[in-house]
Design a protein around this motif. Sequence first.
Motif, mmCIF file in Angstrom:
data_model
loop_
_atom_site.group_PDB
_atom_site.id
_atom_site.type_symbol
_atom_site.label_atom_id
_atom_site.label_comp_id
_atom_site.label_asym_id
_atom_site.label_seq_id
_atom_site.Cartn_x
_atom_site.Cartn_y
_atom_site.Cartn_z
ATOM 1 N N GLY A 147 15.021 80.467 -51.893
ATOM 2 C CA GLY A 147 15.619 81.588 -51.184
ATOM 3 C C GLY A 147 15.189 81.599 -49.732
ATOM 4 O O GLY A 147 14.007 81.477 -49.415
ATOM 5 N N VAL A 148 16.170 81.721 -48.862
ATOM 6 C CA VAL A 148 15.910 81.838 -47.422
ATOM 7 C C VAL A 148 16.724 83.035 -46.951
ATOM 8 O O VAL A 148 17.935 82.944 -46.788
ATOM 9 N N GLY A 149 16.051 84.161 -46.768
ATOM 10 C CA GLY A 149 16.772 85.374 -46.405
ATOM 11 C C GLY A 149 17.665 85.790 -47.560
ATOM 12 O O GLY A 149 17.215 85.970 -48.681
ATOM 13 N N LYS A 150 18.985 85.875 -47.300
ATOM 14 C CA LYS A 150 19.941 86.270 -48.333
ATOM 15 C C LYS A 150 20.685 85.087 -48.913
ATOM 16 O O LYS A 150 21.658 85.259 -49.633
ATOM 17 N N MET A 151 20.240 83.880 -48.601
ATOM 18 C CA MET A 151 20.933 82.702 -49.129
ATOM 19 C C MET A 151 19.936 81.765 -49.800
ATOM 20 O O MET A 151 18.738 81.943 -49.716
#
Length: 120
Positions: free
Chosen positions: A62-66
């Motif tokens: 997960g990176v932020g919302k993606m």
Amino acid sequence: MSIPNEALQKLLLELEQSAAQSQQQISAVKQQIALKGRESRMLQLTKGEVESLPKDTKVYEGVGKMFVMTPADEVKQRLSTEDSELKSDVSSLEKRLQYLETTFKNSRQNLDKVLKAGGG
């Protein structure tokens, strides 16, 4: 040798404040150690899960919302690095805890000495 009443009160107040401050810091450090322990356990569980996956399994982080596909070896390395950093942090916190407990113990002993000297 008698200590003047005002000086005795001031000394008692300083010792009580020092003891109370040490007690608060001890509590905070214990909470930090517990938090780091939980984080370390989560990292170990995650690493165990990633290691149990077949080699060709796609792994996403997960990176932020993606989510971004990341090589499993890279994820394992990151988890190992974070775990060793957490262990180092816990070691430092345990040393600090030991120092604070010693400080608190000394404050309490000094407080007892002053009370015995002032009362006698």
